[in-house]
Design an enzyme around this catalytic site. Structure first.
Site, PDB file in Angstrom:
ATOM      1  CB  CYS A   1      21.578  45.710  23.294  1.00 11.22           C
ATOM      2  SG  CYS A   1      20.388  45.747  24.648  1.00 11.22           S
TER       3      CYS A   1
ATOM      4  CB  CYS B   1      17.338  42.340  23.685  1.00  6.92           C
ATOM      5  SG  CYS B   1      17.144  44.130  23.561  1.00  6.92           S
TER       6      CYS B   1
ATOM      7  CG  ASP C   1      45.553   5.624  16.391  1.00  5.40           C
ATOM      8  OD1 ASP C   1      45.976   4.746  17.153  1.00  5.40           O
ATOM      9  OD2 ASP C   1      44.996   5.385  15.303  1.00  5.40           O
TER      10      ASP C   1
END
Length: 747
Positions: A22, A25, A440
């Site tokens: 999980c 952890c 550009d």
């Protein structure tokens, strides 16, 4: 942190982490790694990997592995090059335990719910069936809970282990020391809200079925997580495995692609993959680059053209000289960028991380409080116990931990498939905020390559003859304008006549003898030096072309100006559509260029851009972006050249056209590999969709826990329903993220 530490040499390492179940952890592993001197680490629960930057002078890789082991998990150092890597499929073990658990749990649940099935001493059969489910099928939960307990921590597995073992332990007590061992004692499946229940109820079906539900959730979650990372795995697997290497004598031999070195020549036959990045030395073909760029139309290549490793030769035989190998190839760099993006954390995940860090201890405290509250209020031990177990089982920090990384996995992986490289999770929020897109001109809106357009012959002169003679002379020149005119001539004439006495005057034009004619091609002033003056018709055409920002090239022979060719940087065919898509997203396009205003306005009019900023020097582009930001705009900059890099870095969001320079790509937040300007809108849409998915996941994860925990504590949720809901919450978050795999460009 001292300056010495900041400037310390750094190495990066990806550590596979085993044992995490999980997000809490992952938080513990990350915290422990970051406690090491000179280490910065991010742990991704979804990918089960730790991305670590460390100072090798102070920390050895083995120390990192040891730090992970200190908190009860295991890590493995990356394998050496060429060493076989065997990865077990994590879903296989889960699948075996799930099948075993389901087969034994169904009769346990059926006997508890259906009174006619409750034969004499049926409870003891339920015990025999439920016990191996809880103890063997649920062993991964108990093992992880024990490992964490030894290190003074509690995780999601602690809640599952506590809940199922408590249900089994209570049932054992009731069977051996209460009345539950008596025939017929257990009534059909009772709701928790029946507060008058006695203390002799057994909860074997709760222990068994909750274990099954959670195993099912873990199994489908693991499968979905593997699918979430499938795009990157496919990307990494694209490369060729063998290559036909050419030796100095021109002989071919098959060797593993790892033996290829820069400068080696190799053969690519039709249908084969290009082994590595290189330049075509001989042959012509069409190369399918869709696996790397996302573009479905094959690209024609010939001598001097670059090819990308892992693309597919769809036509003739090619001989390619390797220019980049291994980690330097475009494919390896793409994979690295995607991996780095997936290992990061979006700002919206920080709250979830903080909540996950304290979630499990709070839930355990809430379960104990629930048990004490109901016992103190005389609700009965059975009801109090059931509500406490429901609290333990309904809680789910996993959904919180999976919300961001799974969406990032799928979103960035899908982007890589489409040729859109999103460099990190922070980029996602930038795409949500931008309102102005500065483009550009050269290389982004236009192709950056000159092309010959209209041909204007003088009165009485054949247009084809103007093009033929000009093309013949210009074919001997290497100037980009000359190449454009020669290419146009070659489209019309199979062979161009030979040129003698060729001469070039830098910046002015060229001259040569074609047949019996002395031909001069170049500026009008260059022809005037040869006493060749443009007639009125050609002079009008020259002025009109230059007012549009185009270049007019005069052609003369036999002492007279005979024609005019118009050459210009061509607008990309998809630029107009790209601008329209940006407007649909509510963005304001701005054209930025160093060219003169007439040229800029002509290009802007062609692609329907209203705002133009022209005649900007290269070193002024970043200042222009800064000025727009000072006006209150949130700016995205799109460019491809070295001179665009400062502006890309200054912008709130930088997008680099992948056909541009490495400097521009490095300074950007998103790289568009294909060079198609429509990919700008695709990248913004995908980024926004990924961010929306993350926010949706987090909303669901928070809302689920906020709603479910009070209901469980109040006694309104049976542990079976709680177990199913908990399993579903994680699966929902992952499958919701998988919807991003369906994202596609609007074309």
């Amino acid at each position: 942190m001292s300056q010495a530490v900041k400037n310390a040499p750094e190495e990066r390492l990806d550590l596979p982490i085993e044992g995490m179940t999980c997000s809490s952890c992952a938080g513990r592993v990350e915290k422990r790694l970051n406690e090491l001197d000179g280490v910065e680490a991010t742990v991704n629960f979804a990918t089960e990997r730790a991305t670590v930057s460390f100072d090798p002078a102070r920390v050895a890789p083995e120390d990192l592995v040891g730090a992970v082991a200190d908190v009860g998990y295991s890590a493995a150092l990356p394998k050496a090059a060429g060493e076989a890597v065997e990865e077990a499929d994590p879903t296989e073990e889960l699948r075996r335990r799930l099948i075993f658990s389901a087969v034994l749990s169904v009769p346990v649940l059926a006997m508890a719910m259906i009174e006619p099935l409750q034969f004499e001493n049926w409870q003891w059969l339920s015990l025999q069936l439920a016990t191996p489910v809880v103890l063997w099928a649920g062993w991964p939960f108990h093992k992880a809970a024990w490992q964490n307990l030894k290190h003074g921590a509690a995780t999601m597995d602690t809640l599952i282990s506590l809940g199922t073992l408590a249900a089994l332990g209570w049932s054992l007590y009731a069977l051996f020391f209460g009345d539950a061992g008596m025939p017929g004692m257990k009534m059909p499946f009772q709701l928790v809200t029946e507060r008058g229940a006695g203390g002799d109820e057994i909860y074997l079906e709760v222990a068994a079925v909750v274990t099954t539900f959670i195993l099912a959730g873990r199994y489908f979650e693991a499968r979905a997580k593997r699918r979430a990372g499938a795009a990157l795995e496919a990307l990494l697997d694209l490369g060729a495995k063998e290559v036909a290497l050419l030796d100095a004598d021109g002989n071919e031999r098959q060797v593993p692609v790892e033996q290829l070195a820069a400068g080696d020549r190799f053969v690519v036959r039709p249908g084969e993959k290009v082994a590595t990045d290189g330049v075509v030395e001989s042959g012509a073909s069409a190369v399918d680059q869709s696996l790397v760029t996302g573009e479905s139309v094959p690209v024609e290549v010939g001598p001097g053209d670059e090819v990308i490793g892992a693309t597919i030769n769809a036509g003739g035989r090619l001989v390619v000289r390797a220019t980049r190998i291994g980690e330097e190839t475009a494919l390896a760099q793409i994979a690295r960028l995607v991996t780095e993006a997936q290992s990061g954390k979006a700002p919206v995940q920080r709250l979830a991380d903080r909540v996950s860090g304290v979630f499990v201890p709070v839930v355990i405290a809430l379960a104990v409080g629930t048990l004490g509250f109901w016992l103190g209020n005389g609700a009965g031990a059975s009801f109090a116990f059931t509500a406490a177990v429901a609290v333990l089982i309904i809680a789910c920090p996993c959904a919180l931990g999976l919300a961001t990384p799974t969406a990032l996995l799928v979103g960035t992986g899908r982007g890589a498939q489409l040729g859109l490289l999103i460099k990190g999770p922070e980029v996602l929020e930038s795409t949500q905020q931008i309102d102005t897109v500065v483009l550009d001109k050269t290389g982004t809106v236009t192709s950056g390559e000159m092309a010959a357009g209209a041909v204007h012959p003088a009165p009485g002169v054949d247009e084809a003859e103007v093009l033929r003679l000009a093309g013949a002379v210009e074919d001997a020149s290497e100037h980009p304008i000359a190449a454009a005119i020669a290419a146009r001539a070659k489209e019309k004439f199979t062979l161009l006549p030979a040129v003698h006495e060729f001469a070039s005057s830098a910046g002015l034009g060229v001259q040569g003898v074609v047949g019996d004619r002395a031909v001069v091609v170049g500026r009008a002033s260059f022809l005037a030096d040869w006493a060749m003056h443009l007639p009125a018709e050609l002079e009008d055409a020259r002025r009109a072309a230059e007012s549009r920002g185009q270049t007019a090239i005069a052609v003369g022979w036999d002492g007279e100006a005979r024609g005019l060719l118009v050459v210009a940087d061509t607008v990309k065919p998809s630029s107009r559509e790209a601008i329209a898509e940006l407007r649909e997203l509510g963005l304001r396009p701005v054209l930025l260029t160093g060219d003169n205003e007439a040229t800029a306005k002509a290009v802007a009019a062609e692609v329907e851009i209203d705002e133009v900023i022209a005649e900007v020097l290269p070193d002024e582009k970043a200042a222009t972006i800064e000025r727009l930001q000072a006006e209150g705009r949130t700016v995205a900059m799109v460019g491809d050249g070295v001179n665009d890099a400062p502006a890309l870095a200054q912008a709130n969001l930088g997008l680099a056209i992948g056909t541009g320079t490495d400097v521009a790509i490095e300074a950007s937040d998103i790289t568009l590999i294909s060079g198609d300007p429509r990919a700008i809108a695709d990248a913004i849409r995908l980024s926004r969709r990924t961010l929306e998915t993350i926010k949706g996941n987090l909303f669901w994860a928070f809302a689920y826990n906020v709603a479910a925990l009070p209901l469980a504590a109040a006694g309104f949720l049976n542990p079976l329903i709680a177990g199913a809901a908990m399993a579903f919450s994680s699966v929902f978050v992952v499958t919701n993220s998988l919807r991003l795999r369906a994202f596609s460009p609007r074309r």
